[in-house]
Design an enzyme around this catalytic site. Structure first.
Site, mmCIF file in Angstrom:
data_model
loop_
_atom_site.group_PDB
_atom_site.id
_atom_site.type_symbol
_atom_site.label_atom_id
_atom_site.label_comp_id
_atom_site.label_asym_id
_atom_site.label_seq_id
_atom_site.Cartn_x
_atom_site.Cartn_y
_atom_site.Cartn_z
ATOM 1 N N HIS A 199 23.760 36.775 35.093
ATOM 2 C CA HIS A 199 24.647 37.882 34.766
ATOM 3 C C HIS A 199 24.779 38.142 33.271
ATOM 4 C CE1 HIS A 199 25.540 37.525 38.977
ATOM 5 N NE2 HIS A 199 26.451 38.480 38.934
ATOM 6 N N GLU A 239 21.772 38.765 44.823
ATOM 7 C CA GLU A 239 22.928 37.876 44.860
ATOM 8 C C GLU A 239 22.765 36.796 45.926
ATOM 9 O OE1 GLU A 239 25.290 37.645 42.776
ATOM 10 O OE2 GLU A 239 25.664 39.584 41.824
ATOM 11 N N ARG A 273 53.132 46.402 39.908
ATOM 12 C CA ARG A 273 52.924 44.980 39.636
ATOM 13 C C ARG A 273 52.347 44.211 40.824
ATOM 14 N NH1 ARG A 273 58.051 45.669 36.896
ATOM 15 N NH2 ARG A 273 57.697 45.805 34.649
ATOM 16 N N ARG A 282 33.285 27.849 38.638
ATOM 17 C CA ARG A 282 33.046 29.230 39.062
ATOM 18 C C ARG A 282 32.109 29.972 38.124
ATOM 19 N NH1 ARG A 282 37.362 33.682 41.531
ATOM 20 N NH2 ARG A 282 35.818 35.313 41.804
ATOM 21 N N HIS A 312 23.354 46.835 39.941
ATOM 22 C CA HIS A 312 23.811 45.518 39.495
ATOM 23 C C HIS A 312 22.865 44.409 39.949
ATOM 24 C CE1 HIS A 312 26.433 42.227 38.430
ATOM 25 N NE2 HIS A 312 26.468 41.811 39.679
ATOM 26 N N LYS A 316 37.985 38.707 42.007
ATOM 27 C CA LYS A 316 37.686 39.320 40.714
ATOM 28 C C LYS A 316 37.749 40.830 40.870
ATOM 29 C CE LYS A 316 34.771 36.170 38.029
ATOM 30 N NZ LYS A 316 33.433 36.021 37.408
ATOM 31 N N GLU A 364 37.909 30.736 37.061
ATOM 32 C CA GLU A 364 36.718 30.489 36.255
ATOM 33 C C GLU A 364 36.990 29.629 35.032
ATOM 34 O OE1 GLU A 364 33.478 33.364 34.304
ATOM 35 O OE2 GLU A 364 33.784 33.769 36.429
ATOM 36 N N LYS A 390 30.694 30.770 48.155
ATOM 37 C CA LYS A 390 31.616 31.342 47.176
ATOM 38 C C LYS A 390 33.045 30.922 47.460
ATOM 39 C CE LYS A 390 32.625 35.304 44.363
ATOM 40 N NZ LYS A 390 32.272 36.680 43.982
ATOM 41 N N ASN A 439 27.778 33.125 37.715
ATOM 42 C CA ASN A 439 27.271 34.132 36.782
ATOM 43 C C ASN A 439 25.805 33.922 36.425
ATOM 44 O OD1 ASN A 439 29.682 35.760 36.273
ATOM 45 N ND2 ASN A 439 30.509 33.882 35.378
ATOM 46 N N HIS A 449 24.229 41.850 32.791
ATOM 47 C CA HIS A 449 25.270 42.765 32.311
ATOM 48 C C HIS A 449 24.826 43.487 31.045
ATOM 49 C CE1 HIS A 449 28.881 40.704 34.511
ATOM 50 N NE2 HIS A 449 28.098 41.380 35.326
#
Length: 355
Positions: free
Chosen positions: A245, A182, A118, A238, A262, A140, A234, A224, A242, A249
């Site tokens: 993206h 990026e 956990r 935030r 990527h 993330k 997000e 960032k 993306n 993606h």
């Protein structure tokens, strides 16, 4: 030593940026609370930097696990390997994981840290430009699913991010270019002065001038960090990170993870998003041209894959994490240095764009 802070109250953490940080025990050892440490890396990065890191860790009880290299390795099977390694090694909640590698290693190690018993501590040591300017910061963590990128994960912050810019000296040219996608993203979405500066200094940046690279990395990390401090999970701002993206993606998933890097997919995604924005009258033709020219200068792809049509994109976009109530949402630039999230893009607009 350059350092920044990701301000999240009692979960705040520093980002260190300097050459040669893997040659010294500080700052990595100052962020480890117990003697047990597991390094997770891959079979490309560890042979170059693994012994340096182990040496820097000194008297800590260190073991390591090496995964194969590549985006396709950010999967449930390798996540299970990390869990098994920790359990067989008798690691407890007081152990610390260190991610030594690029975005794949950082993402899967962070997710493992979030899940093991956990939650255990972890430290990011990113070794690619893309991971240094983006994926290592912000918490993330995730693995990929065959039906979608980063669909299984958690928000889980590291104890620290340690960026040794000397690792960029061994980075392949294609990986460096992918990282620049990026970097350029930050200029497009919210920092026109930075975009202008990148244009002015592109020659020296491409030549990997160390002082300029430090400035590049620090500027992106600060951008960032500011956004994450305002919107960690997000819920709002935030989502702007993306940019490119949603298209990117879809390209990665459709082509097969690892076929397009990527950053390459994000570069093409930003061209598509910017072209859509220009069609809508949000972005001028000259601004669109500047975006395309800067991406192309760093040898990034600017055209959609020839074998992808509207349906190829839509089947992946429908699973995009920004969607609300089934409505597609896109981050679009509305001028260099400004962007917003739009939920009113129509299928007809996408068809015209991709045609």
């Amino acid at each position: 030593m350059n350092s920044l802070l990701v301000d999240l109250g009692d979960r705040s953490y520093p980002i260190y940026i300097e050459a040669g940080l893997l040659n010294t025990s500080s700052p990595v050892t100052s962020h480890i609370k117990s003697k047990r440490v597991t390094i997770v890396s891959n079979d490309v990065v560890f042979p170059i930097y693994g012994e340096k890191l182990i040496s820097a860790l000194g008297d800590f009880d260190v073991d390591y696990l090496l995964l194969p290299d590549g985006e396709q390795e950010k999967n449930l099977a390798n996540f299970d390997l990390i869990m098994t390694h920790l359990l067989e090694g008798g690691h407890g909640r007081d152990s610390t994981l260190i991610a030594l590698g690029g975005g794949v290693i950082g993402d899967i190690t962070g997710f493992a840290a979030a899940c093991y018993q956990r939650g255990v501590d972890f430290i990011q040591i990113p070794t690619t430009l893309l991971s240094q300017v983006d994926s290592s910061v912000g918490g993330k963590t995730a693995i990929n699913h065959p039906l979608g990128k980063n669909m299984v994960g958690a928000f889980y912050q590291p104890n620290a991010v340690i960026i040794d810019i000397e690792t960029l000296s061994t980075l392949p040219a294609r990986e460096f270019s992918a990282g620049m996608a990026e970097v350029i993203k930050y200029g497009i979405l919210g920092d026109k002065a930075f975009f202008d500066w990148l244009e002015e200094n592109k020659l020296a940046i491409k030549a990997k001038d160390s002082e300029l690279l430090k400035q590049v990395i620090a500027r992106c990390c600060q951008c960032k960090a500011d956004i994450v401090a305002e919107d960690e999970k997000e819920a709002g701002k935030r989502a702007l990170l993306n940019l490119g993206h949603t298209f990117g993606h879809a390209i990665e998933a459709e082509q097969g993870y690892g076929v397009w890097l990527h950053g390459e997919a994000v570069a093409t995604g930003m061209v598509l998003a910017s072209t859509l924005s220009e069609h809508r009258g949000l972005l001028s033709a000259s601004e669109l041209r500047r975006i395309i020219e800067l991406l192309a200068y760093f040898e990034l792809p600017i055209y959609s894959p020839e074998d992808m049509d509207l349906e190829s994109y839509l089947k992946h976009m429908k699973r995009d994490k920004k969607n609300i109530a089934g409505q597609l949402r896109f981050v679009l630039p509305k001028g260099l240095g400004d962007s917003d999230v739009y939920g009113d893009v129509t299928i007809e607009e996408l068809k015209q764009l991709l045609d």
